[in-house]
Design a protein around this motif. Structure first.
Motif, PDB file in Angstrom:
ATOM      1  N   ILE A  66       0.845  -1.202   0.000  1.00 42.61           N
ATOM      2  CA  ILE A  66       0.000   0.000   0.000  1.00 42.61           C
ATOM      3  C   ILE A  66       0.874   1.243   0.000  1.00 42.61           C
ATOM      4  O   ILE A  66       0.646   2.180  -0.776  1.00 42.61           O
ATOM      5  CB  ILE A  66      -0.958   0.004   1.214  1.00 42.61           C
ATOM      6  CG1 ILE A  66      -2.004  -1.092   1.051  1.00 42.61           C
ATOM      7  CG2 ILE A  66      -1.615   1.365   1.392  1.00 42.61           C
ATOM      8  CD1 ILE A  66      -2.843  -1.334   2.293  1.00 42.61           C
ATOM      9  N   LYS A  67       1.880   1.257   0.845  1.00 40.85           N
ATOM     10  CA  LYS A  67       2.773   2.413   0.934  1.00 40.85           C
ATOM     11  C   LYS A  67       3.460   2.676  -0.408  1.00 40.85           C
ATOM     12  O   LYS A  67       3.504   3.799  -0.891  1.00 40.85           O
ATOM     13  CB  LYS A  67       3.815   2.168   2.030  1.00 40.85           C
ATOM     14  CG  LYS A  67       4.697   3.338   2.323  1.00 40.85           C
ATOM     15  CD  LYS A  67       5.614   3.028   3.503  1.00 40.85           C
ATOM     16  CE  LYS A  67       6.503   4.204   3.821  1.00 40.85           C
ATOM     17  NZ  LYS A  67       7.384   3.931   4.961  1.00 40.85           N
ATOM     18  N   PHE A  68       3.983   1.620  -1.039  1.00 39.50           N
ATOM     19  CA  PHE A  68       4.653   1.758  -2.328  1.00 39.50           C
ATOM     20  C   PHE A  68       3.684   2.215  -3.415  1.00 39.50           C
ATOM     21  O   PHE A  68       3.971   3.129  -4.185  1.00 39.50           O
ATOM     22  CB  PHE A  68       5.309   0.436  -2.717  1.00 39.50           C
ATOM     23  CG  PHE A  68       5.865   0.427  -4.111  1.00 39.50           C
ATOM     24  CD1 PHE A  68       7.011   1.144  -4.416  1.00 39.50           C
ATOM     25  CD2 PHE A  68       5.238  -0.284  -5.123  1.00 39.50           C
ATOM     26  CE1 PHE A  68       7.539   1.147  -5.703  1.00 39.50           C
ATOM     27  CE2 PHE A  68       5.751  -0.289  -6.405  1.00 39.50           C
ATOM     28  CZ  PHE A  68       6.898   0.431  -6.694  1.00 39.50           C
ATOM     29  N   LEU A  69       2.522   1.575  -3.482  1.00 40.18           N
ATOM     30  CA  LEU A  69       1.573   1.880  -4.553  1.00 40.18           C
ATOM     31  C   LEU A  69       0.953   3.272  -4.421  1.00 40.18           C
ATOM     32  O   LEU A  69       0.619   3.895  -5.424  1.00 40.18           O
ATOM     33  CB  LEU A  69       0.495   0.804  -4.632  1.00 40.18           C
ATOM     34  CG  LEU A  69       0.997  -0.585  -5.025  1.00 40.18           C
ATOM     35  CD1 LEU A  69      -0.111  -1.615  -4.929  1.00 40.18           C
ATOM     36  CD2 LEU A  69       1.610  -0.577  -6.412  1.00 40.18           C
ATOM     37  N   LYS A  70       0.822   3.758  -3.196  1.00 41.81           N
ATOM     38  CA  LYS A  70       0.302   5.127  -3.018  1.00 41.81           C
ATOM     39  C   LYS A  70       1.302   6.170  -3.500  1.00 41.81           C
ATOM     40  O   LYS A  70       0.923   7.228  -3.979  1.00 41.81           O
ATOM     41  CB  LYS A  70      -0.059   5.385  -1.556  1.00 41.81           C
ATOM     42  CG  LYS A  70      -1.384   4.783  -1.169  1.00 41.81           C
ATOM     43  CD  LYS A  70      -1.780   5.184   0.231  1.00 41.81           C
ATOM     44  CE  LYS A  70      -3.177   4.653   0.557  1.00 41.81           C
ATOM     45  NZ  LYS A  70      -3.602   5.055   1.901  1.00 41.81           N
ATOM     46  N   ARG A 122       0.743   1.607  -9.305  1.00 41.31           N
ATOM     47  CA  ARG A 122      -0.645   1.450  -8.861  1.00 41.31           C
ATOM     48  C   ARG A 122      -1.547   1.180 -10.066  1.00 41.31           C
ATOM     49  O   ARG A 122      -2.406   0.294 -10.036  1.00 41.31           O
ATOM     50  CB  ARG A 122      -1.113   2.679  -8.095  1.00 41.31           C
ATOM     51  CG  ARG A 122      -2.519   2.543  -7.544  1.00 41.31           C
ATOM     52  CD  ARG A 122      -2.953   3.718  -6.688  1.00 41.31           C
ATOM     53  NE  ARG A 122      -2.944   4.956  -7.431  1.00 41.31           N
ATOM     54  CZ  ARG A 122      -2.099   5.978  -7.237  1.00 41.31           C
ATOM     55  NH1 ARG A 122      -1.176   5.885  -6.301  1.00 41.31           N
ATOM     56  NH2 ARG A 122      -2.170   7.066  -7.950  1.00 41.31           N
ATOM     57  N   GLU A 123      -1.333   1.923 -11.168  1.00 42.07           N
ATOM     58  CA  GLU A 123      -2.137   1.709 -12.370  1.00 42.07           C
ATOM     59  C   GLU A 123      -1.897   0.313 -12.942  1.00 42.07           C
ATOM     60  O   GLU A 123      -2.820  -0.328 -13.432  1.00 42.07           O
ATOM     61  CB  GLU A 123      -1.837   2.784 -13.407  1.00 42.07           C
ATOM     62  CG  GLU A 123      -2.398   4.136 -13.029  1.00 42.07           C
ATOM     63  CD  GLU A 123      -2.083   5.225 -14.038  1.00 42.07           C
ATOM     64  OE1 GLU A 123      -1.595   4.912 -15.150  1.00 42.07           O
ATOM     65  OE2 GLU A 123      -2.327   6.390 -13.722  1.00 42.07           O
ATOM     66  N   LYS A 124      -0.667  -0.169 -12.859  1.00 41.89           N
ATOM     67  CA  LYS A 124      -0.341  -1.516 -13.345  1.00 41.89           C
ATOM     68  C   LYS A 124      -1.099  -2.567 -12.536  1.00 41.89           C
ATOM     69  O   LYS A 124      -1.669  -3.503 -13.101  1.00 41.89           O
ATOM     70  CB  LYS A 124       1.174  -1.732 -13.242  1.00 41.89           C
ATOM     71  CG  LYS A 124       1.673  -2.986 -13.879  1.00 41.89           C
ATOM     72  CD  LYS A 124       3.199  -3.006 -13.865  1.00 41.89           C
ATOM     73  CE  LYS A 124       3.734  -4.231 -14.577  1.00 41.89           C
ATOM     74  NZ  LYS A 124       5.190  -4.231 -14.672  1.00 41.89           N
TER      75      LYS A 124
END
Length: 180
Positions: free
Chosen positions: A50-54, A60-62
């Motif tokens: 979550i931390k990385f994708l935010k 995140r789109e991937k």
């Protein structure tokens, strides 16, 4: 567009729920093999992902695309929808998510190989690499548009030397510690 958003499986879905569903269905190793994101490989955790994708929009789109088209198996985006981010896309009324795609390391390897094959075929039909508008822009302006509008191209030796090393010019500015 509000009605279309309600038919998007990502509408109102928290990132934590999305990752939890994916991990419960596929596990960390399959997600890493499919998406090649290190947050699924090195000490994977829901919180870490979550931390990385935010922080990382492209990643995140991937993951959201993977969720839509592999996990929920929604129809691929076409036309104007293709240019939208996954959470902004809409699907026609009546289209519902299907059962998640079964993924194995072998099926993922086949998908990656097919994607590479399609990429090469598309690249070959569009001519040699760099033969598009980018080449014309660099040729006409003397600037490499891939590096930004104000970055001059590297000057390469043209005196019969076949090496591809850029020629170096020494600066006469005494305050320049690199001498370039």
């Amino acid at each position: 567009m509000v009605e279309e958003q309600q038919n998007n499986p990502l509408h109102g879905l928290k990132l934590e729920t999305l990752i939890t569903e994916l991990v419960n269905c596929y596990d960390w190793k399959i997600l890493y093999a499919a998406l090649k994101l290190e947050c699924f490989n090195l000490n994977p955790s829901i919180e870490g992902c979550i931390k990385f994708l935010k922080k990382t929009e492209w990643a995140r789109e991937k993951v959201e695309n993977f969720y839509l088209y592999r996990y929920k198996r929604m129809p691929k985006a076409v036309g104007d929808q293709f240019d939208l981010k996954p959470r902004e896309r809409g699907f026609a009324a009546g289209i519902v998510p299907r059962k998640p795609m079964e993924l194995t390391f072998e099926s993922i390897a086949r998908m990656h190989a097919q994607a590479a094959e399609n990429f090469e075929a598309n690249r070959n039909t569009n001519g040699p690499r760099g033969a598009g508008k980018h080449q014309v822009n660099r040729k006409n302006t003397g600037y490499d548009d891939r590096a930004g509008a104000s970055a001059p191209k590297n000057s390469y030796r043209r005196d019969g030397d076949s090496s591809s090393k850029p020629s170096r010019s020494v600066s006469s500015d005494p305050s320049n510690p690199w001498g370039k």
